[in-house]
Write a protein that holds these residues in place. Sequence first.
Motif, PDB file in Angstrom:
ATOM      1  N   GLY A  73       0.816  -1.211   0.000  1.00  0.00           N
ATOM      2  CA  GLY A  73       0.000   0.000   0.000  1.00  0.00           C
ATOM      3  C   GLY A  73       0.838   1.244   0.000  1.00  0.00           C
ATOM      4  O   GLY A  73       2.056   1.204   0.075  1.00  0.00           O
ATOM      5  N   PRO A  74       0.199   2.418  -0.060  1.00  0.00           N
ATOM      6  CA  PRO A  74       0.911   3.688  -0.119  1.00  0.00           C
ATOM      7  C   PRO A  74       1.541   4.059   1.198  1.00  0.00           C
ATOM      8  O   PRO A  74       1.136   3.612   2.259  1.00  0.00           O
ATOM      9  CB  PRO A  74      -0.201   4.687  -0.491  1.00  0.00           C
ATOM     10  N   ILE A  75       2.547   4.924   1.140  1.00  0.00           N
ATOM     11  CA  ILE A  75       3.229   5.412   2.340  1.00  0.00           C
ATOM     12  C   ILE A  75       2.314   6.357   3.102  1.00  0.00           C
ATOM     13  O   ILE A  75       1.644   7.200   2.528  1.00  0.00           O
ATOM     14  CB  ILE A  75       4.529   6.140   1.954  1.00  0.00           C
ATOM     15  N   GLY A  76       2.293   6.199   4.411  1.00  0.00           N
ATOM     16  CA  GLY A  76       1.526   7.102   5.267  1.00  0.00           C
ATOM     17  C   GLY A  76       2.251   8.412   5.457  1.00  0.00           C
ATOM     18  O   GLY A  76       3.386   8.598   5.044  1.00  0.00           O
ATOM     19  N   THR A  77       1.636   9.332   6.134  1.00  0.00           N
ATOM     20  CA  THR A  77       2.268  10.626   6.400  1.00  0.00           C
ATOM     21  C   THR A  77       3.378  10.477   7.398  1.00  0.00           C
ATOM     22  O   THR A  77       3.301   9.689   8.328  1.00  0.00           O
ATOM     23  CB  THR A  77       1.222  11.614   6.942  1.00  0.00           C
ATOM     24  N   ALA A  78       4.444  11.272   7.219  1.00  0.00           N
ATOM     25  CA  ALA A  78       5.597  11.211   8.139  1.00  0.00           C
ATOM     26  C   ALA A  78       5.238  11.841   9.469  1.00  0.00           C
ATOM     27  O   ALA A  78       4.503  12.802   9.554  1.00  0.00           O
ATOM     28  CB  ALA A  78       6.781  11.944   7.518  1.00  0.00           C
ATOM     29  N   GLU A  79       5.786  11.247  10.517  1.00  0.00           N
ATOM     30  CA  GLU A  79       5.550  11.767  11.863  1.00  0.00           C
ATOM     31  C   GLU A  79       6.880  12.153  12.472  1.00  0.00           C
ATOM     32  O   GLU A  79       7.841  11.414  12.412  1.00  0.00           O
ATOM     33  CB  GLU A  79       4.887  10.704  12.726  1.00  0.00           C
ATOM     34  N   ILE A  80       6.956  13.345  13.042  1.00  0.00           N
ATOM     35  CA  ILE A  80       8.220  13.863  13.579  1.00  0.00           C
ATOM     36  C   ILE A  80       8.160  13.906  15.086  1.00  0.00           C
ATOM     37  O   ILE A  80       7.167  14.312  15.674  1.00  0.00           O
ATOM     38  CB  ILE A  80       8.491  15.281  13.021  1.00  0.00           C
ATOM     39  N   PHE A  81       9.225  13.468  15.748  1.00  0.00           N
ATOM     40  CA  PHE A  81       9.269  13.530  17.213  1.00  0.00           C
ATOM     41  C   PHE A  81       9.103  14.980  17.679  1.00  0.00           C
ATOM     42  O   PHE A  81       9.690  15.888  17.125  1.00  0.00           O
ATOM     43  CB  PHE A  81      10.623  13.055  17.727  1.00  0.00           C
TER      44      PHE A  81
ATOM     45  N   TYR B  29      -0.110   3.219  23.190  1.00  0.00           N
ATOM     46  CA  TYR B  29      -0.810   2.237  22.370  1.00  0.00           C
ATOM     47  C   TYR B  29      -1.647   2.938  21.297  1.00  0.00           C
ATOM     48  O   TYR B  29      -2.201   4.009  21.528  1.00  0.00           O
ATOM     49  CB  TYR B  29      -1.730   1.378  23.229  1.00  0.00           C
ATOM     50  N   ARG B  30      -1.756   2.306  20.148  1.00  0.00           N
ATOM     51  CA  ARG B  30      -2.562   2.879  19.067  1.00  0.00           C
ATOM     52  C   ARG B  30      -3.079   1.762  18.166  1.00  0.00           C
ATOM     53  O   ARG B  30      -2.561   0.648  18.151  1.00  0.00           O
ATOM     54  CB  ARG B  30      -1.753   3.879  18.244  1.00  0.00           C
ATOM     55  N   SER B  31      -4.114   2.086  17.409  1.00  0.00           N
ATOM     56  CA  SER B  31      -4.682   1.104  16.489  1.00  0.00           C
ATOM     57  C   SER B  31      -3.776   0.956  15.267  1.00  0.00           C
ATOM     58  O   SER B  31      -3.028   1.867  14.907  1.00  0.00           O
ATOM     59  CB  SER B  31      -6.096   1.519  16.057  1.00  0.00           C
ATOM     60  N   CYS B  32      -3.875  -0.210  14.628  1.00  0.00           N
ATOM     61  CA  CYS B  32      -3.043  -0.483  13.437  1.00  0.00           C
ATOM     62  C   CYS B  32      -3.764  -1.519  12.589  1.00  0.00           C
ATOM     63  O   CYS B  32      -3.444  -2.718  12.645  1.00  0.00           O
ATOM     64  CB  CYS B  32      -1.654  -0.952  13.847  1.00  0.00           C
ATOM     65  N   PRO B  33      -4.748  -1.093  11.801  1.00  0.00           N
ATOM     66  CA  PRO B  33      -5.569  -2.041  11.038  1.00  0.00           C
ATOM     67  C   PRO B  33      -4.764  -2.939  10.110  1.00  0.00           C
ATOM     68  O   PRO B  33      -5.092  -4.128   9.959  1.00  0.00           O
ATOM     69  CB  PRO B  33      -6.514  -1.121  10.255  1.00  0.00           C
ATOM     70  N   GLU B  34      -3.722  -2.398   9.489  1.00  0.00           N
ATOM     71  CA  GLU B  34      -2.940  -3.213   8.551  1.00  0.00           C
ATOM     72  C   GLU B  34      -2.217  -4.342   9.278  1.00  0.00           C
ATOM     73  O   GLU B  34      -2.148  -5.476   8.784  1.00  0.00           O
ATOM     74  CB  GLU B  34      -1.934  -2.327   7.821  1.00  0.00           C
TER      75      GLU B  34
ATOM     76  N   PHE C 129       8.262   7.692   9.309  1.00  0.00           N
ATOM     77  CA  PHE C 129       7.361   6.558   9.491  1.00  0.00           C
ATOM     78  C   PHE C 129       6.262   6.994  10.450  1.00  0.00           C
ATOM     79  O   PHE C 129       6.314   8.074  11.038  1.00  0.00           O
ATOM     80  CB  PHE C 129       8.107   5.317   9.999  1.00  0.00           C
ATOM     81  N   ASP C 130       5.261   6.121  10.614  1.00  0.00           N
ATOM     82  CA  ASP C 130       4.060   6.528  11.338  1.00  0.00           C
ATOM     83  C   ASP C 130       3.961   5.995  12.770  1.00  0.00           C
ATOM     84  O   ASP C 130       3.416   6.659  13.636  1.00  0.00           O
ATOM     85  CB  ASP C 130       2.816   6.092  10.559  1.00  0.00           C
ATOM     86  N   PHE C 131       4.461   4.800  13.004  1.00  0.00           N
ATOM     87  CA  PHE C 131       4.346   4.218  14.340  1.00  0.00           C
ATOM     88  C   PHE C 131       5.306   3.040  14.450  1.00  0.00           C
ATOM     89  O   PHE C 131       5.988   2.676  13.489  1.00  0.00           O
ATOM     90  CB  PHE C 131       2.905   3.788  14.642  1.00  0.00           C
TER      91      PHE C 131
ATOM     92  N   PHE D 190       4.809   2.153   8.326  1.00  0.00           N
ATOM     93  CA  PHE D 190       3.898   3.079   7.669  1.00  0.00           C
ATOM     94  C   PHE D 190       2.474   2.623   7.991  1.00  0.00           C
ATOM     95  O   PHE D 190       2.264   1.513   8.468  1.00  0.00           O
ATOM     96  CB  PHE D 190       4.105   3.085   6.165  1.00  0.00           C
ATOM     97  N   GLU D 191       1.495   3.451   7.699  1.00  0.00           N
ATOM     98  CA  GLU D 191       0.115   3.006   7.879  1.00  0.00           C
ATOM     99  C   GLU D 191      -0.154   1.749   7.055  1.00  0.00           C
ATOM    100  O   GLU D 191      -0.900   0.865   7.471  1.00  0.00           O
ATOM    101  CB  GLU D 191      -0.865   4.114   7.498  1.00  0.00           C
ATOM    102  N   LYS D 192       0.489   1.659   5.889  1.00  0.00           N
ATOM    103  CA  LYS D 192       0.450   0.435   5.087  1.00  0.00           C
ATOM    104  C   LYS D 192       1.869   0.167   4.606  1.00  0.00           C
ATOM    105  O   LYS D 192       2.459   0.977   3.905  1.00  0.00           O
ATOM    106  CB  LYS D 192      -0.504   0.570   3.902  1.00  0.00           C
ATOM    107  N   GLY D 193       2.392  -0.973   5.009  1.00  0.00           N
ATOM    108  CA  GLY D 193       3.761  -1.312   4.642  1.00  0.00           C
ATOM    109  C   GLY D 193       4.761  -0.820   5.667  1.00  0.00           C
ATOM    110  O   GLY D 193       4.389  -0.232   6.689  1.00  0.00           O
ATOM    111  N   TYR D 194       6.023  -1.068   5.396  1.00  0.00           N
ATOM    112  CA  TYR D 194       7.069  -0.672   6.338  1.00  0.00           C
ATOM    113  C   TYR D 194       8.412  -0.598   5.622  1.00  0.00           C
ATOM    114  O   TYR D 194       8.640  -1.279   4.616  1.00  0.00           O
ATOM    115  CB  TYR D 194       7.149  -1.654   7.510  1.00  0.00           C
TER     116      TYR D 194
END
Length: 237
Positions: A11-19, A213-218, A50-52, A93-97
């Motif tokens: 899947g596509p790359i999710g949005t980048a998350e910055i510390f 903790y967070r959700s991760c459907p993929e 990356f997202d999480f 990523f939200e989809k993939g890694y």
Amino acid sequence: MAHLWRKLPVGPIGTAEIFSKLHILAIAGLLSLAGCDEPTTASSSTATGFDFYVLALSWSPSYCEAEGDRANPQQCNTTQRHEFIVHGLLPQFEKGYPEFCDAEAQRTKRDLEDRLLDIMPSRGLIRHQWKKHGSCSGLSQAEYFATLRAAHERVAIPTIAPDPGQYRTLSPGEIERAFLQSNPGLEDDHVAVTCDRRRLREVRICMTTDLQYRSCPEVARRACKRPSVVIPPARSR
């Protein structure tokens, strides 16, 4: 330095998350508590892109039974009884890694490995996880493994082990519920139990970059679909 971001085709790359600055200060505090070395030059000092995270907890007896003692003697052919160990802390990523992001990633330092053997009982595993996943975190070796330890300490691991020399059978849902009951705030869409054709292999827990903790459907979609799994006993020599 060559950075080779490899994305698995899911899947596509999710949005980048910055510390945030607060997270950077928290990591510095973790390093102090963990007694880690100064950051190396293997990667930058800020995790981005990356997202999480996924904290992967491997049921060591399943790995050793499936792969054989010779696959990893330090982990499997030992007098210590290993049950859940840390397989890795995986940027997602939200989809993939991403994986193997730095072709010039330095080998992990031996004194750093020494401090991790209680939760990752294999130098080969530690080295491989740094090259494959840690190199994608944007953190130094010291920062990445301090974050990995903090993620492990965030989770209360329930007792699901069978009696010595016995096997136990549980459903993936029962294993998941044991983790939910032991960890207030952990919900069913934060966790995925994985298996091979018959055995429990891992429990994967999804966390934000500041280890909430967070959700991760993929990740959840790749969970074990078997009605039950076998839990081999921990072995000792």
